[in-house]
Enzyme design. Structure first.
Site, mmCIF file in Angstrom:
data_model
loop_
_atom_site.group_PDB
_atom_site.id
_atom_site.type_symbol
_atom_site.label_atom_id
_atom_site.label_comp_id
_atom_site.label_asym_id
_atom_site.label_seq_id
_atom_site.Cartn_x
_atom_site.Cartn_y
_atom_site.Cartn_z
ATOM 1 N N GLU A 1 -39.787 -26.109 31.596
ATOM 2 C CA GLU A 1 -41.178 -25.860 31.971
ATOM 3 C C GLU A 1 -41.770 -24.691 31.184
ATOM 4 O O GLU A 1 -41.051 -23.818 30.710
ATOM 5 C CB GLU A 1 -41.264 -25.560 33.473
ATOM 6 C CG GLU A 1 -40.881 -26.774 34.317
ATOM 7 C CD GLU A 1 -40.956 -26.524 35.809
ATOM 8 O OE1 GLU A 1 -41.499 -27.380 36.512
ATOM 9 O OE2 GLU A 1 -40.482 -25.476 36.276
ATOM 10 N N CYS B 1 -46.171 -18.622 28.848
ATOM 11 C CA CYS B 1 -44.822 -18.227 29.261
ATOM 12 C C CYS B 1 -43.911 -19.393 28.901
ATOM 13 O O CYS B 1 -44.093 -20.506 29.420
ATOM 14 C CB CYS B 1 -44.835 -17.975 30.769
ATOM 15 S SG CYS B 1 -43.225 -17.657 31.486
ATOM 16 N N CYS C 1 -29.796 -21.650 32.721
ATOM 17 C CA CYS C 1 -29.515 -20.275 32.290
ATOM 18 C C CYS C 1 -28.094 -19.911 32.695
ATOM 19 O O CYS C 1 -27.655 -20.250 33.797
ATOM 20 C CB CYS C 1 -30.503 -19.311 32.955
ATOM 21 S SG CYS C 1 -30.302 -17.586 32.422
ATOM 22 N N CYS D 1 -28.641 -14.993 38.020
ATOM 23 C CA CYS D 1 -29.189 -13.955 38.896
ATOM 24 C C CYS D 1 -29.429 -14.568 40.278
ATOM 25 O O CYS D 1 -29.902 -15.708 40.395
ATOM 26 C CB CYS D 1 -30.484 -13.381 38.322
ATOM 27 S SG CYS D 1 -30.237 -12.576 36.715
ATOM 28 N N CYS E 1 -32.976 -16.036 41.358
ATOM 29 C CA CYS E 1 -33.750 -16.769 40.355
ATOM 30 C C CYS E 1 -33.528 -18.276 40.459
ATOM 31 O O CYS E 1 -32.389 -18.745 40.552
ATOM 32 C CB CYS E 1 -33.352 -16.276 38.964
ATOM 33 S SG CYS E 1 -34.146 -17.189 37.619
ATOM 34 N N GLY F 1 -34.324 -19.570 31.125
ATOM 35 C CA GLY F 1 -33.306 -19.146 30.170
ATOM 36 C C GLY F 1 -33.380 -17.690 29.763
ATOM 37 O O GLY F 1 -34.317 -16.966 30.111
ATOM 38 N N GLU F 2 -32.348 -17.271 29.047
ATOM 39 C CA GLU F 2 -32.239 -15.890 28.567
ATOM 40 C C GLU F 2 -32.475 -15.908 27.054
ATOM 41 O O GLU F 2 -31.616 -16.372 26.287
ATOM 42 C CB GLU F 2 -30.838 -15.356 28.905
ATOM 43 C CG GLU F 2 -30.442 -14.079 28.194
ATOM 44 C CD GLU F 2 -31.412 -12.911 28.377
ATOM 45 O OE1 GLU F 2 -31.927 -12.703 29.498
ATOM 46 O OE2 GLU F 2 -31.673 -12.216 27.370
ATOM 47 N N SER G 1 -38.266 -11.027 27.214
ATOM 48 C CA SER G 1 -37.755 -10.506 28.479
ATOM 49 C C SER G 1 -36.263 -10.792 28.559
ATOM 50 O O SER G 1 -35.835 -11.931 28.396
ATOM 51 C CB SER G 1 -38.489 -11.180 29.645
ATOM 52 O OG SER G 1 -38.008 -10.693 30.883
ATOM 53 N N SER H 1 -35.110 -6.767 32.602
ATOM 54 C CA SER H 1 -35.076 -7.123 34.024
ATOM 55 C C SER H 1 -34.031 -6.280 34.737
ATOM 56 O O SER H 1 -32.874 -6.666 34.823
ATOM 57 C CB SER H 1 -34.769 -8.613 34.165
ATOM 58 O OG SER H 1 -35.757 -9.362 33.497
ATOM 59 N N LEU H 2 -34.440 -5.147 35.264
ATOM 60 C CA LEU H 2 -33.475 -4.222 35.876
ATOM 61 C C LEU H 2 -33.221 -4.584 37.345
ATOM 62 O O LEU H 2 -32.099 -4.820 37.743
ATOM 63 C CB LEU H 2 -33.980 -2.785 35.727
ATOM 64 C CG LEU H 2 -32.908 -1.704 35.894
ATOM 65 C CD1 LEU H 2 -31.860 -1.778 34.797
ATOM 66 C CD2 LEU H 2 -33.543 -0.314 35.937
ATOM 67 N N HIS H 3 -34.252 -4.590 38.128
ATOM 68 C CA HIS H 3 -34.223 -5.025 39.536
ATOM 69 C C HIS H 3 -33.419 -4.147 40.495
ATOM 70 O O HIS H 3 -33.509 -4.329 41.713
ATOM 71 C CB HIS H 3 -33.755 -6.481 39.673
ATOM 72 C CG HIS H 3 -34.559 -7.466 38.881
ATOM 73 N ND1 HIS H 3 -35.930 -7.450 38.828
ATOM 74 C CD2 HIS H 3 -34.175 -8.492 38.066
ATOM 75 C CE1 HIS H 3 -36.356 -8.431 38.038
ATOM 76 N NE2 HIS H 3 -35.317 -9.065 37.555
ATOM 77 N N ASN I 1 -40.916 -13.947 44.263
ATOM 78 C CA ASN I 1 -41.381 -15.282 44.632
ATOM 79 C C ASN I 1 -40.226 -15.992 45.296
ATOM 80 O O ASN I 1 -39.257 -16.329 44.638
ATOM 81 C CB ASN I 1 -41.773 -16.072 43.379
ATOM 82 C CG ASN I 1 -42.929 -15.431 42.673
ATOM 83 O OD1 ASN I 1 -43.972 -15.185 43.261
ATOM 84 N ND2 ASN I 1 -42.734 -15.138 41.410
ATOM 85 N N CYS J 1 -43.307 -16.100 38.217
ATOM 86 C CA CYS J 1 -42.091 -15.566 37.615
ATOM 87 C C CYS J 1 -40.808 -16.081 38.258
ATOM 88 O O CYS J 1 -40.645 -16.027 39.462
ATOM 89 C CB CYS J 1 -42.092 -14.062 37.783
ATOM 90 S SG CYS J 1 -42.104 -13.259 36.237
HETATM 91 N N1 SAH Z 1 -33.709 -14.215 31.304
HETATM 92 C C1 SAH Z 1 -34.887 -13.383 31.099
HETATM 93 C C2 SAH Z 1 -36.171 -14.139 31.401
HETATM 94 C C3 SAH Z 1 -36.170 -14.591 32.820
HETATM 95 S S1 SAH Z 1 -37.604 -14.882 33.786
HETATM 96 C C4 SAH Z 1 -34.788 -12.161 31.976
HETATM 97 O O1 SAH Z 1 -33.879 -12.081 32.786
HETATM 98 O O2 SAH Z 1 -35.604 -11.260 31.828
HETATM 99 C C5 SAH Z 1 -38.622 -13.492 33.735
HETATM 100 C C6 SAH Z 1 -38.526 -12.527 34.909
HETATM 101 O O3 SAH Z 1 -38.642 -13.157 36.184
HETATM 102 C C7 SAH Z 1 -37.221 -11.761 34.943
HETATM 103 O O4 SAH Z 1 -37.510 -10.409 35.140
HETATM 104 C C8 SAH Z 1 -36.554 -12.345 36.159
HETATM 105 O O5 SAH Z 1 -35.577 -11.491 36.703
HETATM 106 C C9 SAH Z 1 -37.726 -12.553 37.069
HETATM 107 N N2 SAH Z 1 -37.481 -13.411 38.217
HETATM 108 C C10 SAH Z 1 -36.547 -14.372 38.359
HETATM 109 N N3 SAH Z 1 -36.648 -14.970 39.560
HETATM 110 C C11 SAH Z 1 -37.668 -14.369 40.197
HETATM 111 C C12 SAH Z 1 -38.269 -14.549 41.470
HETATM 112 N N4 SAH Z 1 -37.843 -15.491 42.314
HETATM 113 N N5 SAH Z 1 -39.320 -13.752 41.779
HETATM 114 C C13 SAH Z 1 -39.775 -12.832 40.923
HETATM 115 N N6 SAH Z 1 -39.257 -12.614 39.702
HETATM 116 C C14 SAH Z 1 -38.209 -13.377 39.342
#
Ligand code: SAH
Length: 340
Positions: free
Chosen positions: A77, A90, A97, A101, A104, A149-150, A183, A206-208, A286, A329
């Protein structure tokens, strides 16, 4: 390359690029300034593996989500977002992937394969084509590798795509590298490699979570490269490229949204000098159906932001455009729509 092998002059290849990249004409037979024999030779041997549109969804805020099918039947997508005259695409870099995570949607699918440069660029080309067909003159301004994907795990294909996007017309699209965001989950060696490319693309990490205990759990690759290593790599990227790095932090209720973690995040980022190198982008999580993860309470979200602001951390809260079509996202997971 192939056309050069055939002994065709350089300007012929430019003409073909002009059709494909400039006018979004993908059928060689419609390229009227080429000879009939060249058109036939091209159609016979240079296949364009363009994604085929399976479904398009639009949300009230103007966000559009596209489901594409590749020539082998795999699906990915893309999302197109409008913000007042400005359009961001995007796009996906892999089918599924490998990073898994916890929160995700794509991560829950597992990994199928890398996309080819043609399939990555193809998402952009097809979205531009559809805009032209709809009478939209203005092209896409920004590209973010935040789809499925990454991107740094498919390094060569992603870099090749970026080089085509920023190459001057007609061999490329003449886009600004600054308008392209890669990203990453935090693949430390590849962040270093990207820094050395001499391309001022924007890096998002993407630290989180600001601590290894939590990040090991929600971003499993942290077991390989720790928070400190990832933040060091991000800081080094900013130092080498002079580009401000974006730290992505999806706020998850009762998981990573406490005041103490906001302070820890400020500590982790602050150690690296002033605040000019970094910017924190908070994303309301989300929720994906069937997942135990959900967005923070509004009051916790506000406190988290206020804590970072008090510490002087540049911070913004991302809007949730496209969430009603699961196009926000981290929600791209073609499996859910694959049966359509
Ligand atoms: N693999 C890359 C791109 C992934 S998607 C990465 O990890 O950065 C882009 C962003 O969306 C990343 O920061 C990812 O962690 C975040 N993301 C994934 N699932 C999510 C969700 N359910 N809600 C909000 N952000 C999310």
């Amino acid at each position: 390359g192939r056309m050069a092998e055939w002994g065709e002059p350089r300007f012929r290849a430019d003409q073909v690029c002009g059709w494909i990249y400039g006018r979004k004409v993908f059928n060689y037979h419609e390229m009227s300034n080429l000879s009939k024999s060249l058109r036939e030779r091209l159609s016979g041997s240079l296949l364009m593996p363009l994604p085929v549109l399976i479904r398009e969804q639009a949300s009230r805020d103007g966000t559009r989500k596209y489901l594409w099918q590749m020539t082998d039947g795999e699906r990915v997508e893309s999302v197109l977002l409008n913000h007042g005259g400005h359009t961001t695409a995007c796009i996906s870099s892999q089918v599924g992937c490998p990073l898994a995570c916890a929160f995700c949607a794509t991560g829950s699918l597992g990994f199928t394969r890398n996309l080819t440069p043609g399939e990555i660029l193809g998402q952009f080309l097809m979205m531009e084509r559809r805009r032209l067909d709809a009478g939209v003159e203005q092209g896409i301004n920004n590209i973010v590798f935040m789809g499925m994907g990454e991107p740094l795990a498919n390094y060569k294909a992603v870099l090749g795509t970026i080089r085509t996007l920023i190459a001057p017309v007609p061999g490329g699209f003449g886009m600004s590298a600054r308008g392209i965001t890669v990203s990453t989950v935090g693949l430390v060696p590849q962040i270093g490699r990207l820094a050395g490319e001499g391309l001022p693309v924007t890096l998002a990490v993407s630290l989180h979570a600001p601590d290894d205990d939590l990040r090991n759990e929600i971003v499993p690759v942290n077991n390989r490269w720790s928070v400190t290593e990832v933040v060091d790599a991000a800081w080094e990227y900013a130092r080498v490229t002079r580009r401000r790095v974006s730290i992505e932090y999806a706020l998850m209720r009762d998981i990573n949204d406490s005041v103490s973690r906001a302070n820890l995040l400020a500590d982790v980022l602050k150690r690296r000098g002033d605040w000019g190198w970094v910017h924190v982008n908070l994303i309301p999580l989300n929720p994906t159906p069937g997942s135990r993860w959900t967005a923070s309470r509004p009051k916790d979200e506000a406190t988290f932001i206020a804590t970072l602001e008090r510490r002087g951390v540049p911070v913004t809260l991302r809007d949730t455009r496209g969430s009603e079509i699961d196009g926000a996202c981290g929600q791209l997971a073609a499996r859910e729509t694959a049966g359509v």
